[in-house]
Design a protein around this motif. Structure first.
Motif, PDB file in Angstrom:
ATOM      1  N   GLY A 115       5.935 -19.815   4.462  1.00 15.09           N
ATOM      2  CA  GLY A 115       5.994 -19.852   3.004  1.00 15.09           C
ATOM      3  C   GLY A 115       6.858 -18.729   2.468  1.00 15.09           C
ATOM      4  N   LEU A 116       6.615 -18.349   1.233  1.00 14.56           N
ATOM      5  CA  LEU A 116       7.433 -17.349   0.562  1.00 14.56           C
ATOM      6  C   LEU A 116       6.983 -15.934   0.918  1.00 14.56           C
ATOM      7  CD1 LEU A 116       7.551 -18.991  -2.985  1.00 14.56           C
ATOM      8  CD2 LEU A 116       9.248 -19.183  -1.159  1.00 14.56           C
ATOM      9  N   ILE A 117       7.941 -15.038   1.018  1.00 16.26           N
ATOM     10  CA  ILE A 117       7.603 -13.655   1.363  1.00 16.26           C
ATOM     11  C   ILE A 117       6.793 -13.000   0.253  1.00 16.26           C
ATOM     12  CG2 ILE A 117       9.745 -12.680   0.426  1.00 16.26           C
ATOM     13  CD1 ILE A 117       7.768 -11.570   3.575  1.00 16.26           C
ATOM     14  N   GLY A 118       6.978 -13.437  -0.977  1.00 14.62           N
ATOM     15  CA  GLY A 118       6.196 -12.899  -2.084  1.00 14.62           C
ATOM     16  C   GLY A 118       4.714 -13.153  -1.943  1.00 14.62           C
ATOM     17  N   ASP A 119       4.331 -14.165  -1.138  1.00 10.77           N
ATOM     18  CA  ASP A 119       2.917 -14.453  -0.916  1.00 10.77           C
ATOM     19  C   ASP A 119       2.204 -13.290  -0.233  1.00 10.77           C
ATOM     20  OD1 ASP A 119       3.528 -16.959  -1.912  1.00 10.77           O
ATOM     21  OD2 ASP A 119       3.570 -17.944   0.058  1.00 10.77           O
ATOM     22  N   LEU A 120       2.957 -12.464   0.500  1.00 10.65           N
ATOM     23  CA  LEU A 120       2.347 -11.382   1.271  1.00 10.65           C
ATOM     24  C   LEU A 120       2.172 -10.096   0.479  1.00 10.65           C
ATOM     25  CD1 LEU A 120       4.203 -11.744   4.709  1.00 10.65           C
ATOM     26  CD2 LEU A 120       2.106 -12.861   3.930  1.00 10.65           C
ATOM     27  N   LEU A 121       2.746 -10.021  -0.708  1.00 11.31           N
ATOM     28  CA  LEU A 121       2.704  -8.769  -1.469  1.00 11.31           C
ATOM     29  C   LEU A 121       1.365  -8.468  -2.128  1.00 11.31           C
ATOM     30  CD1 LEU A 121       4.127  -6.262  -2.558  1.00 11.31           C
ATOM     31  CD2 LEU A 121       5.026  -7.674  -4.433  1.00 11.31           C
ATOM     32  N   PRO A 122       0.684  -9.412  -2.786  1.00  8.66           N
ATOM     33  CA  PRO A 122      -0.521  -9.076  -3.555  1.00  8.66           C
ATOM     34  C   PRO A 122      -1.575  -8.270  -2.813  1.00  8.66           C
ATOM     35  CG  PRO A 122       0.194 -11.292  -4.103  1.00  8.66           C
ATOM     36  CD  PRO A 122       1.057 -10.847  -2.970  1.00  8.66           C
ATOM     37  N   PRO A 123      -1.883  -8.558  -1.534  1.00  6.73           N
ATOM     38  CA  PRO A 123      -2.931  -7.767  -0.864  1.00  6.73           C
ATOM     39  C   PRO A 123      -2.593  -6.284  -0.712  1.00  6.73           C
ATOM     40  CG  PRO A 123      -2.505  -9.813   0.329  1.00  6.73           C
ATOM     41  CD  PRO A 123      -1.417  -9.671  -0.682  1.00  6.73           C
ATOM     42  N   HIS A 124      -1.302  -5.939  -0.823  1.00  9.77           N
ATOM     43  CA  HIS A 124      -0.893  -4.545  -0.633  1.00  9.77           C
ATOM     44  C   HIS A 124      -0.785  -3.761  -1.945  1.00  9.77           C
ATOM     45  CE1 HIS A 124      -0.040  -5.383   3.561  1.00  9.77           C
ATOM     46  NE2 HIS A 124       0.769  -6.367   3.221  1.00  9.77           N
ATOM     47  N   LEU A 125      -0.804  -4.449  -3.065  1.00  6.70           N
ATOM     48  CA  LEU A 125      -0.491  -3.785  -4.335  1.00  6.70           C
ATOM     49  C   LEU A 125      -1.497  -2.700  -4.710  1.00  6.70           C
ATOM     50  CD1 LEU A 125       0.783  -6.760  -6.518  1.00  6.70           C
ATOM     51  CD2 LEU A 125       2.118  -4.841  -5.633  1.00  6.70           C
ATOM     52  N   ALA A 126      -2.740  -2.890  -4.351  1.00  8.45           N
ATOM     53  CA  ALA A 126      -3.778  -1.927  -4.766  1.00  8.45           C
ATOM     54  C   ALA A 126      -3.521  -0.526  -4.229  1.00  8.45           C
ATOM     55  CB  ALA A 126      -5.163  -2.408  -4.324  1.00  8.45           C
ATOM     56  N   GLN A 127      -2.872  -0.434  -3.055  1.00  6.19           N
ATOM     57  CA  GLN A 127      -2.637   0.889  -2.472  1.00  6.19           C
ATOM     58  C   GLN A 127      -1.177   1.337  -2.555  1.00  6.19           C
ATOM     59  OE1 GLN A 127      -3.832  -1.771  -0.712  1.00  6.19           O
ATOM     60  NE2 GLN A 127      -2.830  -1.956   1.279  1.00  6.19           N
ATOM     61  N   MET A 128      -0.347   0.580  -3.280  1.00  7.85           N
ATOM     62  CA  MET A 128       1.069   0.918  -3.371  1.00  7.85           C
ATOM     63  C   MET A 128       1.348   1.882  -4.522  1.00  7.85           C
ATOM     64  SD  MET A 128       3.013  -0.190  -1.098  1.00  7.85           S
ATOM     65  CE  MET A 128       1.921  -0.487   0.294  1.00  7.85           C
ATOM     66  N   HIS A 129       2.285   2.811  -4.303  1.00  8.23           N
ATOM     67  CA  HIS A 129       2.757   3.688  -5.369  1.00  8.23           C
ATOM     68  C   HIS A 129       4.145   3.285  -5.864  1.00  8.23           C
ATOM     69  CE1 HIS A 129      -0.172   6.610  -3.412  1.00  8.23           C
ATOM     70  NE2 HIS A 129      -0.673   6.329  -4.592  1.00  8.23           N
ATOM     71  N   LYS A 130       4.889   2.515  -5.043  1.00  2.02           N
ATOM     72  CA  LYS A 130       6.194   2.033  -5.488  1.00  2.02           C
ATOM     73  C   LYS A 130       6.624   0.875  -4.592  1.00  2.02           C
ATOM     74  CE  LYS A 130      10.635   3.619  -7.235  1.00  2.02           C
ATOM     75  NZ  LYS A 130      11.498   4.803  -7.510  1.00  2.02           N
ATOM     76  N   VAL A 131       7.362  -0.063  -5.197  1.00  2.00           N
ATOM     77  CA  VAL A 131       7.885  -1.224  -4.481  1.00  2.00           C
ATOM     78  C   VAL A 131       9.395  -1.266  -4.657  1.00  2.00           C
ATOM     79  CG1 VAL A 131       7.916  -3.750  -4.373  1.00  2.00           C
ATOM     80  CG2 VAL A 131       5.739  -2.541  -4.693  1.00  2.00           C
ATOM     81  N   TYR A 132      10.093  -1.570  -3.577  1.00  2.00           N
ATOM     82  CA  TYR A 132      11.547  -1.756  -3.598  1.00  2.00           C
ATOM     83  C   TYR A 132      11.845  -3.175  -3.132  1.00  2.00           C
ATOM     84  CZ  TYR A 132      11.499   3.394  -3.400  1.00  2.00           C
ATOM     85  OH  TYR A 132      11.271   4.732  -3.633  1.00  2.00           O
ATOM     86  N   THR A 133      12.756  -3.868  -3.823  1.00  2.33           N
ATOM     87  CA  THR A 133      13.000  -5.260  -3.464  1.00  2.33           C
ATOM     88  C   THR A 133      14.472  -5.625  -3.571  1.00  2.33           C
ATOM     89  OG1 THR A 133      12.310  -7.551  -3.861  1.00  2.33           O
ATOM     90  CG2 THR A 133      12.559  -6.145  -5.797  1.00  2.33           C
ATOM     91  N   CYS A 134      14.879  -6.578  -2.747  1.00  5.54           N
ATOM     92  CA  CYS A 134      16.213  -7.161  -2.825  1.00  5.54           C
ATOM     93  C   CYS A 134      16.144  -8.543  -2.199  1.00  5.54           C
ATOM     94  CB  CYS A 134      17.244  -6.292  -2.092  1.00  5.54           C
ATOM     95  SG  CYS A 134      18.949  -6.882  -2.284  1.00  5.54           S
ATOM     96  N   GLY A 135      16.792  -9.505  -2.835  1.00  2.65           N
ATOM     97  CA  GLY A 135      16.770 -10.866  -2.321  1.00  2.65           C
ATOM     98  C   GLY A 135      17.173 -11.848  -3.396  1.00  2.65           C
TER      99      GLY A 135
ATOM    100  N   ALA B 203       0.948  -2.490 -12.753  1.00  5.29           N
ATOM    101  CA  ALA B 203       1.385  -1.181 -13.240  1.00  5.29           C
ATOM    102  C   ALA B 203       1.928  -0.311 -12.110  1.00  5.29           C
ATOM    103  CB  ALA B 203       0.250  -0.471 -13.977  1.00  5.29           C
ATOM    104  N   ILE B 204       2.750  -0.930 -11.242  1.00  4.88           N
ATOM    105  CA  ILE B 204       3.364  -0.221 -10.122  1.00  4.88           C
ATOM    106  C   ILE B 204       4.876  -0.190 -10.333  1.00  4.88           C
ATOM    107  CG2 ILE B 204       3.805  -0.271  -7.630  1.00  4.88           C
ATOM    108  CD1 ILE B 204       1.111  -1.733  -7.372  1.00  4.88           C
ATOM    109  N   PRO B 205       5.513   0.973 -10.234  1.00  5.35           N
ATOM    110  CA  PRO B 205       6.974   1.048 -10.382  1.00  5.35           C
ATOM    111  C   PRO B 205       7.671   0.180  -9.333  1.00  5.35           C
ATOM    112  CG  PRO B 205       6.005   3.240 -10.435  1.00  5.35           C
ATOM    113  CD  PRO B 205       4.913   2.305 -10.007  1.00  5.35           C
ATOM    114  N   CYS B 206       8.733  -0.473  -9.752  1.00  3.05           N
ATOM    115  CA  CYS B 206       9.480  -1.358  -8.860  1.00  3.05           C
ATOM    116  C   CYS B 206      10.971  -1.159  -9.100  1.00  3.05           C
ATOM    117  CB  CYS B 206       9.092  -2.815  -9.111  1.00  3.05           C
ATOM    118  SG  CYS B 206      10.042  -4.031  -8.145  1.00  3.05           S
ATOM    119  N   GLU B 207      11.723  -1.047  -8.028  1.00  3.07           N
ATOM    120  CA  GLU B 207      13.183  -1.005  -8.111  1.00  3.07           C
ATOM    121  C   GLU B 207      13.740  -2.233  -7.416  1.00  3.07           C
ATOM    122  OE1 GLU B 207      14.992   2.574  -6.744  1.00  3.07           O
ATOM    123  OE2 GLU B 207      14.085   3.809  -8.308  1.00  3.07           O
TER     124      GLU B 207
END
Length: 260
Positions: free
Chosen positions: A176-196, A212-216
């Protein structure tokens, strides 16, 4: 930051799939100056046909002057690059643009899809070598099939990153989509970086905004010069102002971009 026009020398071409290859060049000035998230404008050969250079994210560099570009064949220019021979001289202009910013966040996630994975390996290396490297680095890699991303799993693992994968056909990791794997990690994330792909990054940006997590996000755009003169890489900003990927980016705070 200083830019260079450098006659790089082709060291090798490594095919990943029928349409994706890793181009390794010797370009010491660019390699020394480059920061994760920046890009180069590359000539497609030694002739003036095609005339315009092509933009490519810097996939990796090293201390010996190596610059690596992860390229997908999508037209005549990239097809010509896939056929260059070792020892060929290719003109590069770079490093260009604004790269990723890291301020010592302790937990980060890098999420990339398809050829958009390209700039994230350089970022993973930069994070590990930072004076305050993250305690946790999770990398989420998505592609159509195993062959597209399998070589990258090992590469990211070398930088102390936990790697998870998703493929369209289910041949590696989640189907499936790689975005499906992100939600379980968000609670402990301080920043997300993405490209695609744009829809993938828009979805990631929305999830980060809700949490409410910073994303670049590193954006891709068609451009003729890479220097802000041609205005071919114009996008709409969230402030209703035009922005140029080559000068204001390619890396933007996700909140700066009008995703829809």
């Amino acid at each position: 930051m200083r830019e260079y026009q450098e006659n790089s020398i082709v060291q090798s071409i490594e095919p990943f799939t029928d349409s994706i290859f890793l181009l390794t060049l010797h370009a010491p000035h660019i390699a020394q100056a480059a920061q994760p998230g920046q890009f180069v404008m590359a000539a497609c050969g030694s002739s003036l046909d095609p005339l315009l250079r092509r933009p490519f994210s810097i996939h990796q560099t090293d201390e010996t002057g190596i610059v690596q570009l992860l390229i997908k064949v999508i037209g005549r220019g990239t097809k010509l690059l896939s056929e260059v021979q070792e020892g060929t001289a290719l003109s590069l202009i770079g490093p260009l643009g604004r790269g990723f910013r890291f301020k010592g966040e302790s937990s980060v996630c890098l999420i990339g899809g398809g050829i958009g994975i390209a700039p994230l390996l350089f970022l993973a290396r930069g994070l590990q070598r930072h004076s305050s490297p993250p305690d946790s680095c999770i990398v989420l890699l998505g592609g159509r099939t195993r062959t597209e991303i399998q070589p990258l799993v090992t590469a990211f693992g070398a930088y102390a990153c936990e790697v998870q994968t998703a493929t369209d056909d289910g041949s590696l990791g989640h189907k499936g989509l790689i975005g499906d794997l992100l939600p379980p990690h968000l609670a402990q994330m301080h920043k997300v970086y993405t490209c695609g792909p744009h829809p993938m990054m828009a979805a990631v940006a929305a999830m980060c905004r809700e949490a409410a997590i910073p994303c670049e996000a590193s954006l891709e755009a068609t451009m003729a010069c890479g220097l802000g003169a041609c205005l071919g890489c114009t996008i709409h900003g969230a402030d209703a102002q035009y922005k140029h990927v080559c000068k204001h980016g390619p890396v933007f705070n996700a909140e700066e971009v009008a995703w829809t």
